[in-house]
Structures are given as C-alpha cells and as structure tokens.
Scaffold this motif. Structure first.
Motif, PDB file in Angstrom:
ATOM      1  N   ARG A 113       0.836  -1.209   0.000  1.00 20.11           N
ATOM      2  CA  ARG A 113       0.000   0.000   0.000  1.00 20.11           C
ATOM      3  C   ARG A 113       0.866   1.252   0.000  1.00 20.11           C
ATOM      4  O   ARG A 113       0.538   2.239  -0.653  1.00 20.11           O
ATOM      5  CB  ARG A 113      -0.933   0.001   1.200  1.00 20.11           C
ATOM      6  CG  ARG A 113      -2.113  -0.927   1.064  1.00 20.11           C
ATOM      7  CD  ARG A 113      -3.127  -0.750   2.184  1.00 20.11           C
ATOM      8  NE  ARG A 113      -2.606  -1.048   3.506  1.00 20.11           N
ATOM      9  CZ  ARG A 113      -2.530  -2.253   4.053  1.00 20.11           C
ATOM     10  NH1 ARG A 113      -2.959  -3.299   3.379  1.00 20.11           N
ATOM     11  NH2 ARG A 113      -2.054  -2.424   5.264  1.00 20.11           N
ATOM     12  N   VAL A 168       3.754   1.732  -1.352  1.00 15.79           N
ATOM     13  CA  VAL A 168       4.442   1.969  -2.632  1.00 15.79           C
ATOM     14  C   VAL A 168       3.501   1.836  -3.828  1.00 15.79           C
ATOM     15  O   VAL A 168       3.936   1.559  -4.943  1.00 15.79           O
ATOM     16  CB  VAL A 168       5.682   1.054  -2.784  1.00 15.79           C
ATOM     17  CG1 VAL A 168       6.730   1.385  -1.741  1.00 15.79           C
ATOM     18  CG2 VAL A 168       5.298  -0.409  -2.718  1.00 15.79           C
ATOM     19  N   ASN A 169       2.210   2.018  -3.587  1.00 15.97           N
ATOM     20  CA  ASN A 169       1.194   2.023  -4.650  1.00 15.97           C
ATOM     21  C   ASN A 169       1.216   0.765  -5.510  1.00 15.97           C
ATOM     22  O   ASN A 169       1.140   0.828  -6.735  1.00 15.97           O
ATOM     23  CB  ASN A 169       1.354   3.261  -5.529  1.00 15.97           C
ATOM     24  CG  ASN A 169       1.087   4.533  -4.767  1.00 15.97           C
ATOM     25  OD1 ASN A 169       0.195   4.586  -3.938  1.00 15.97           O
ATOM     26  ND2 ASN A 169       1.878   5.555  -5.033  1.00 15.97           N
ATOM     27  N   GLY A 170       1.367  -0.399  -4.872  1.00 16.07           N
ATOM     28  CA  GLY A 170       1.251  -1.668  -5.577  1.00 16.07           C
ATOM     29  C   GLY A 170       2.505  -2.159  -6.276  1.00 16.07           C
ATOM     30  O   GLY A 170       2.463  -3.180  -6.950  1.00 16.07           O
ATOM     31  N   ASP A 171       3.615  -1.476  -6.134  1.00 20.10           N
ATOM     32  CA  ASP A 171       4.866  -1.919  -6.763  1.00 20.10           C
ATOM     33  C   ASP A 171       5.459  -3.046  -5.918  1.00 20.10           C
ATOM     34  O   ASP A 171       6.039  -2.827  -4.859  1.00 20.10           O
ATOM     35  CB  ASP A 171       5.848  -0.747  -6.860  1.00 20.10           C
ATOM     36  CG  ASP A 171       7.115  -1.082  -7.615  1.00 20.10           C
ATOM     37  OD1 ASP A 171       7.520  -2.259  -7.637  1.00 20.10           O
ATOM     38  OD2 ASP A 171       7.726  -0.146  -8.177  1.00 20.10           O
ATOM     39  N   ARG A 223       7.055   2.494   7.006  1.00 19.03           N
ATOM     40  CA  ARG A 223       6.480   3.764   6.550  1.00 19.03           C
ATOM     41  C   ARG A 223       7.568   4.822   6.418  1.00 19.03           C
ATOM     42  O   ARG A 223       7.632   5.549   5.429  1.00 19.03           O
ATOM     43  CB  ARG A 223       5.397   4.229   7.517  1.00 19.03           C
ATOM     44  CG  ARG A 223       4.742   5.530   7.128  1.00 19.03           C
ATOM     45  CD  ARG A 223       3.653   5.930   8.132  1.00 19.03           C
ATOM     46  NE  ARG A 223       3.101   7.218   7.815  1.00 19.03           N
ATOM     47  CZ  ARG A 223       3.631   8.376   8.174  1.00 19.03           C
ATOM     48  NH1 ARG A 223       4.734   8.395   8.894  1.00 19.03           N
ATOM     49  NH2 ARG A 223       3.065   9.508   7.829  1.00 19.03           N
ATOM     50  N   TRP A 248      10.765   7.948  -1.188  1.00 13.78           N
ATOM     51  CA  TRP A 248       9.980   8.875  -2.002  1.00 13.78           C
ATOM     52  C   TRP A 248      10.662  10.231  -2.087  1.00 13.78           C
ATOM     53  O   TRP A 248      10.754  10.825  -3.153  1.00 13.78           O
ATOM     54  CB  TRP A 248       8.576   9.009  -1.413  1.00 13.78           C
ATOM     55  CG  TRP A 248       7.698   9.943  -2.175  1.00 13.78           C
ATOM     56  CD1 TRP A 248       6.985   9.660  -3.301  1.00 13.78           C
ATOM     57  CD2 TRP A 248       7.447  11.314  -1.871  1.00 13.78           C
ATOM     58  NE1 TRP A 248       6.302  10.773  -3.714  1.00 13.78           N
ATOM     59  CE2 TRP A 248       6.572  11.806  -2.852  1.00 13.78           C
ATOM     60  CE3 TRP A 248       7.880  12.171  -0.865  1.00 13.78           C
ATOM     61  CZ2 TRP A 248       6.124  13.119  -2.862  1.00 13.78           C
ATOM     62  CZ3 TRP A 248       7.436  13.482  -0.871  1.00 13.78           C
ATOM     63  CH2 TRP A 248       6.569  13.940  -1.858  1.00 13.78           C
TER      64      TRP A 248
END
Length: 171
Positions: free
Chosen positions: A26, A28-31, A69, A76
């Motif tokens: 979640r 890493v937006n699904g990576d 996190r 990021w």
C-alpha cells in the motif's frame, strides 16, 4: 550472524512478513518489487536494532510498520529530489564539427573585426586573450594601471561584439 540471530530473524519473518508486505504494498502504490525491498530493509533494521523488539517498549508489529512507513517516505523524498530521466525515441543532434575551412573563415572574420577596433582596444584584447597574459601582466606590458586594462577589456569586447554583428556574425 550467529545461529540465535538467524533464528530471531526467521521468527520475525514468519510472524510479521505477510502483514508487513501487505502494508508495504500500500505504501508503494502496488509496486511489488519496491514492497519486497521495503520488507527486507525493515527486517534488516530490526536485526540491527534488537532493542526495538523488546515487548516492554511496545508492539513489535507497530515498530515494524512505522519503520517501513519511514523508509517508504525517505525513498519517495530521494526520488523526488533527483532530476528525472528524459526518455525519448529521438537521438540528440550530433555536435557540429568545424572543418578547417570553417575555422579559417572564422579566424579571418575575427581578424577583420579586430582590425576595425581602436588601437587601445585591439592591443588589450591581444595581450589578454591571444597572448594569454593576466591583467597585471598586460598592465605592465602596456604601461597602464590594472584597472585601466579591465575597463578597456570590457569596452573592447563590447565593441568587438558590435563590429561582428555589423559583419553579420551571430553568436
């Protein structure tokens, strides 16, 4: 790594890796690859800081999730501070190579422009640019103060630009 450390790491992985992977996914937006890297780095941090895993200090899973996190946020930030890569199908233009004829014409144009300058402007440019002398050396050769060499150089370059522009030479 001792057998005890390996056993601790295995136990941590068995108990928390699945939930930690879902949480990382979640973050890493699904990576999936980045999520796996995040889990691995989080467990490595846990192994390096065994004091954080003490139940007296709080939930081990909470520490793992918080560490994951923080690692995701750091990654990021690092990605966003770098200049992005430009991807294109077009090849960059090859550098223009000057052949001998072009250089000869260019040298002739500069010589012609220098001839149109006043003698004081021409001699200061010759001393500083063609002879490679410093301001102090040029001042000694010309018998003028260094400040005069600086101001003459400034005005000589300005005049040279104007003469070249009149001759149709563009930058």
């Amino acid at each position: 790594m001792s057998d005890r450390d390996a056993e601790l790491l295995r136990a941590l992985h068995d108990e928390h890796a699945e939930a930690l992977f879902a949480h990382s996914l979640r973050l890493v937006n699904g990576d999936r690859q980045r999520a796996e890297d995040l889990v691995q780095e989080t467990l490595l941090r846990a192994w390096r800081h065994p004091e954080a895993l003490d139940p007296q200090r709080g939930s081990v899973r909470a520490w793992l999730f918080t560490t994951a996190r923080n690692l995701a946020i750091d990654a990021w930030r690092r990605r966003n501070t770098r200049v992005g890569e430009v991807i294109t199908d077009d090849l960059p233009e090859p550098p223009q190579l000057l052949d001998e004829a072009d250089r000869a014409v260019e040298a002739w144009m500069v010589a012609e422009a220098l001839a149109r300058l006043s003698p004081t402007h021409r001699e200061v440019l010759v001393e500083c640019f063609y002879q490679g002398r410093s301001v102090a050396e040029a001042a000694a050769r010309l018998g003028v103060p260094p400040g005069t060499v600086k101001s003459r150089t400034h005005y000589a370059l300005r005049s040279l630009r104007l003469v070249l522009a009149e001759m149709g030479v563009t930058q």
